[in-house]
Scaffold this active site. Structure first.
Site, PDB file in Angstrom:
ATOM      1  CB  CYS A 127      -0.938   0.115   1.197  1.00  0.00           C
ATOM      2  SG  CYS A 127      -2.156  -1.199   1.287  1.00  0.00           S
ATOM      3  NE  ARG A 179       4.632   1.620  -0.235  1.00  0.00           N
ATOM      4  CZ  ARG A 179       5.666   1.196   0.470  1.00  0.00           C
ATOM      5  NH1 ARG A 179       6.870   1.296  -0.052  1.00  0.00           N
ATOM      6  NH2 ARG A 179       5.519   0.703   1.672  1.00  0.00           N
ATOM      7  CD1 TRP A 231      -0.460  -6.170  -3.287  1.00  0.00           C
ATOM      8  CD2 TRP A 231      -0.588  -6.811  -1.140  1.00  0.00           C
ATOM      9  NE1 TRP A 231      -0.167  -7.509  -3.224  1.00  0.00           N
ATOM     10  CE2 TRP A 231      -0.236  -7.935  -1.931  1.00  0.00           C
ATOM     11  CE3 TRP A 231      -0.739  -6.990   0.229  1.00  0.00           C
ATOM     12  CZ2 TRP A 231      -0.016  -9.193  -1.386  1.00  0.00           C
ATOM     13  CZ3 TRP A 231      -0.528  -8.257   0.776  1.00  0.00           C
ATOM     14  CH2 TRP A 231      -0.162  -9.336  -0.032  1.00  0.00           C
ATOM     15  CG  ASN A 265       1.702   0.357   4.197  1.00  0.00           C
ATOM     16  OD1 ASN A 265       1.435  -0.797   3.893  1.00  0.00           O
ATOM     17  ND2 ASN A 265       2.942   0.808   4.269  1.00  0.00           N
ATOM     18  N   GLY A 266      -0.486  -1.552   6.144  1.00  0.00           N
ATOM     19  CA  GLY A 266      -0.093  -2.495   7.198  1.00  0.00           C
ATOM     20  C   GLY A 266      -1.299  -3.229   7.735  1.00  0.00           C
ATOM     21  CD  GLU A 318      16.108 -13.019  -9.596  1.00  0.00           C
ATOM     22  OE1 GLU A 318      15.554 -13.602  -8.652  1.00  0.00           O
ATOM     23  OE2 GLU A 318      15.777 -11.874  -9.960  1.00  0.00           O
ATOM     24  CE  LYS A 376      12.707 -10.560 -11.538  1.00  0.00           C
ATOM     25  NZ  LYS A 376      13.427 -10.690 -10.330  1.00  0.00           N
ATOM     26  CD  GLU A 411       9.147 -11.233 -10.002  1.00  0.00           C
ATOM     27  OE1 GLU A 411       8.599 -10.988  -8.918  1.00  0.00           O
ATOM     28  OE2 GLU A 411      10.363 -11.079 -10.173  1.00  0.00           O
ATOM     29  CG  HIS A 460      16.660 -37.279  -7.673  1.00  0.00           C
ATOM     30  ND1 HIS A 460      16.924 -38.622  -7.568  1.00  0.00           N
ATOM     31  CD2 HIS A 460      17.861 -36.664  -7.727  1.00  0.00           C
ATOM     32  CE1 HIS A 460      18.240 -38.809  -7.537  1.00  0.00           C
ATOM     33  NE2 HIS A 460      18.829 -37.631  -7.634  1.00  0.00           N
ATOM     34  CE  LYS A 506      11.205  -2.351  -6.535  1.00  0.00           C
ATOM     35  NZ  LYS A 506      11.536  -3.673  -7.075  1.00  0.00           N
TER      36      LYS A 506
HETATM   37  C1  G6P Z   1       8.723  -8.419  -3.214  1.00  0.00           C
HETATM   38  C2  G6P Z   1       9.182  -7.942  -4.571  1.00  0.00           C
HETATM   39  C3  G6P Z   1      10.437  -8.687  -4.994  1.00  0.00           C
HETATM   40  C4  G6P Z   1      11.516  -8.546  -3.925  1.00  0.00           C
HETATM   41  C5  G6P Z   1      11.010  -8.989  -2.553  1.00  0.00           C
HETATM   42  C6  G6P Z   1      11.993  -8.634  -1.452  1.00  0.00           C
HETATM   43  O1  G6P Z   1       8.258  -9.718  -3.309  1.00  0.00           O
HETATM   44  O2  G6P Z   1       8.161  -8.121  -5.533  1.00  0.00           O
HETATM   45  O3  G6P Z   1      10.912  -8.164  -6.214  1.00  0.00           O
HETATM   46  O4  G6P Z   1      12.623  -9.305  -4.284  1.00  0.00           O
HETATM   47  O5  G6P Z   1       9.789  -8.329  -2.252  1.00  0.00           O
HETATM   48  O6  G6P Z   1      12.110  -7.239  -1.385  1.00  0.00           O
HETATM   49  P1  G6P Z   1      13.324  -6.479  -0.725  1.00  0.00           P
HETATM   50  O7  G6P Z   1      12.946  -5.020  -0.813  1.00  0.00           O
HETATM   51  O8  G6P Z   1      13.409  -6.962   0.682  1.00  0.00           O
HETATM   52  O9  G6P Z   1      14.539  -6.797  -1.506  1.00  0.00           O
END
Ligand code: G6P
Length: 613
Positions: A2, A27, A74, A100-101, A486, A490, A493, A509, A608
């Protein structure tokens, strides 16, 4: 998650609120809303959907008013409907809150307020705040907020206004969710994150747990609702932000993500700048761990979430192989609840782009409370993790806006190599070939990353193919394994294609059962000592008819057994290959998402900065 914003000053509030909300949509983007206060009335508009939907709803409506707050959501409590969109109001419609929270005791408070006759209109926990403040209000919004905040439990940031006090907004923070007050000239701002303030000011107050800020155009009064008497106002230290407004702009790129991928050579250079003295074989990190702390560490534990966790996995391979220091890695959400064994001389490294991820913060706190020394590898100066850390290491990537993290990941990797070298100079004062090779190669990485970015056409073509797949796998061994994960993260997501990143040796396995013509497999084979093993794993996959796309360093051997097309990265030292090999995988995910017409910068259901558990 948020995003919340607020404004008090001489300008029309609405356009500033909308502009700033747009900078915080990363956010959360389930719903959006604003409230503007003018001459004792509140103009409120809100809707399910993004800030753009809110803007469309408001259209050309002229909204007079110089004070207001806004929100992009969010969803946690209640689905993402217009009814659940913030701001939320009290029974009389005089108090409006954005939040937010999570309010953990919201149900008990809601029952109490209902029994007092308060009427609720949404399913959110937030609405409790509006009614609680109403219950305590006796003509002083700041005082009512302090009392209300003493009743709530959880982790949250909130901003509120009252139509009867038309020149003021009040912001409060409990626990970790970030809240920043921007200090202008006869105008003041509040926002969940710095990018929303950069256009107006670089001077901020970073609110701490328990603080309330009463914000008018002429000043900001900060007090703590945790202290008694809670009305005592104190002087806060001004923090000056070094980011510039253009750093948070999209420029000529189609998406923030593409811009951030292309910024990676700069991120590498900036993160290294002034820290590496190659001839003297030294690394300089300011206000960092003492030689004793490094020498005494029996163990290092990395904690992180999401993409940052993959950087932590790279760190484990490096610290154990190069320095022979026992190294653990865990995701924040597991570490914090697994009763970790922590010893006094342990070093716990929290990796977090935002420095605000709730699970990473909680893990670092847990370790700190048991006596560990906390290192933070983070991008945001003044973030919660940077402030709680004993030794912060900033990656200097500049603001990262796209939800999918790219340049921050590369910055985190560079931070990890710096940390490795720093440990090396005290743990291996006589040096080691591996450390010397890393030190010698680091200054060349930015140019090699740039070479990958200079010609993205082959990856774009490959993405056209992969975007038609129903699932995709990424495999690798040793340092290639976290990068496989990773690359997979990517892709899933932002394109929503099912994908898995896997240790190549583990395929047989179980996962091999999924291989067929429609499941492409990206096989990373950048590590010389495991190259032949990878060739065997590739053959196992090919034998099941799945197409394999090898990712190799240029001038690799045995090319005749590798199918085409291949992804080839400039040759580098094997230890540093992750920095380069992740870049084509980011591009692959990006172009797949574009081919599928996905919302690249704001993928569905994600956010994010994850400030809730
Ligand atoms: C969210 C974001 C990711 C990020 C993760 C950790 O899930 O979508 O892209 O890697 O948070 O965020 P941070 O700010 O702790 O690296």
């Amino acid at each position: 998650m948020c995003g919340i914003v607020g404004y008090v000053g001489p300008r029309q509030a609405l356009s500033i609120l909308l502009q700033n909300l747009n900078l915080l949509t990363y956010r959360g983007y389930d719903s959006a809303g604003v409230v503007v206060s003018h001459n004792g009335t509140l103009y409120i508009e809100k809707t399910a959907g993004k800030v753009s939907a809110l803007e469309a709803l408001i259209g050309e409506t002229e909204v007079e008013g110089h004070v207001g707050i806004g929100h992009t959501r969010w969803a946690t409590h209640g689905p993402p409907t217009t009814l659940n969109a913030h701001p939320h109001t009290d029974c009389q419609g005089r108090i409006a809150v954005v939040h937010n929270g999570i309010i953990e005791n919201y149900y008990v408070l809601r029952q109490e307020l209902l029994s007092q006759g308060h009427k609720f209109t949404s399913e959110t926990d937030t609405e409790v705040l509006a009614h609680l403040i109403e219950a305590y209000y006796q003509g002083d919004l700041g005082a009512a907020v302090r009392r209300a905040m003493q009743r709530v439990r959880g982790a949250m940031a909130m901003v509120v206004l009252h139509s009867g006090e038309p020149d003021k907004i009040v912001a409060a923070k409990l626990d970790t969710p970030p809240l920043i007050v921007g200090l202008g000239q006869r105008e003041n701002f509040v926002a969940s994150d710095i990018p929303a303030l950069l256009k107006y000011t670089n001077k901020v107050y970073i609110l701490e747990d328990g603080e309330v800020a009463e914000i008018t155009r002429d000043g900001v009064r900060v007090s703590s609702f945790l202290e008694r008497p809670s009305r005592r106002v104190y002087q806060k230290q001004v923090t000056v932000i070094e980011w510039t407004p253009d750093m948070a702009e999209q420029g000529s790129y189609a998406h923030y993500m593409l811009k951030e991928i292309h910024e990676q050579p700069t991120t590498i250079q900036d993160t290294l700048r002034g820290r590496l003295d190659e001839p003297a074989r030294r690394v300089y990190l300011e206000n960092f761990l003492s030689p004793q702390q490094v020498q005494n560490a029996h163990r290092i534990t990395f904690v992180a979430c999401g993409t940052a966790y993959h950087a932590a996995l790279v760190a484990k391979y490096l610290f154990e192989q190069v320095l022979r220091i026992p190294t653990e890695v865990d995701v924040g959400s597991e570490y914090r609840y697994r009763y970790p064994i922590v010893e006094n001389e342990d070093i716990v490294v929290a990796i977090s782009q935002s420095g605000e991820t709730a699970d990473t913060i909680a893990s670092a706190r847990e370790a700190q409370s048991q006596g560990a020394t906390i290192v933070a590898i983070t991008n945001v100066v003044g973030s919660t993790i940077s402030r709680m850390a004993d030794a912060p290491l900033y990656i200097r990537a500049g603001p990262e806006i796209a939800v999918a993290s790219t340049k921050a990941f590369v910055g985190q990797l560079i931070g990890i190599y710096l940390l490795l070298l720093y440990f090396g100079q005290f743990r291996r004062p006589q040096g080691s070939p591996a450390l010397q090779q890393i030190l010698a190669e680091l200054p060349h990485l930015a140019a090699k990353a740039q070479r990958i970015l200079d010609d993205t056409a082959p990856i774009e073509r490959l993405a056209q193919e992969i975007s038609r797949s129903k699932a995709c796998f990424f495999i690798g061994r040793h340092l290639d394994e976290p990068i496989a994960r990773e690359g997979s993260l990517k892709l899933k997501e932002i394109s929503y294609i099912h994908s898995q990143g896997y240790a190549a040796g583990e395929l047989k396995h179980g996962t091999l059962a999924l291989m067929e013509r429609e499941t492409p497999v990206v096989a990373l084979a950048t590590q010389e000592n495991l190259y032949e093993k990878m060739l065997s794993n590739i053959q196992e996959v090919l034998a099941r008819s799945a197409p394999v796309i090898p990712l190799i360093q240029e001038h690799s051997s045995n090319l005749e057994v590798l199918p085409e097309p291949r992804i080839v990265i400039p040759r580098t030292n094997d230890y540093l290959a992750p920095v380069l090999s992740v870049i084509p995988l980011q591009l692959l995910a990006y172009y797949c998402a574009v081919a599928l017409d996905r919302d690249v910068d704001q993928p569905r259901n994600l956010a994010k900065s994850v400030t809730v558990e």
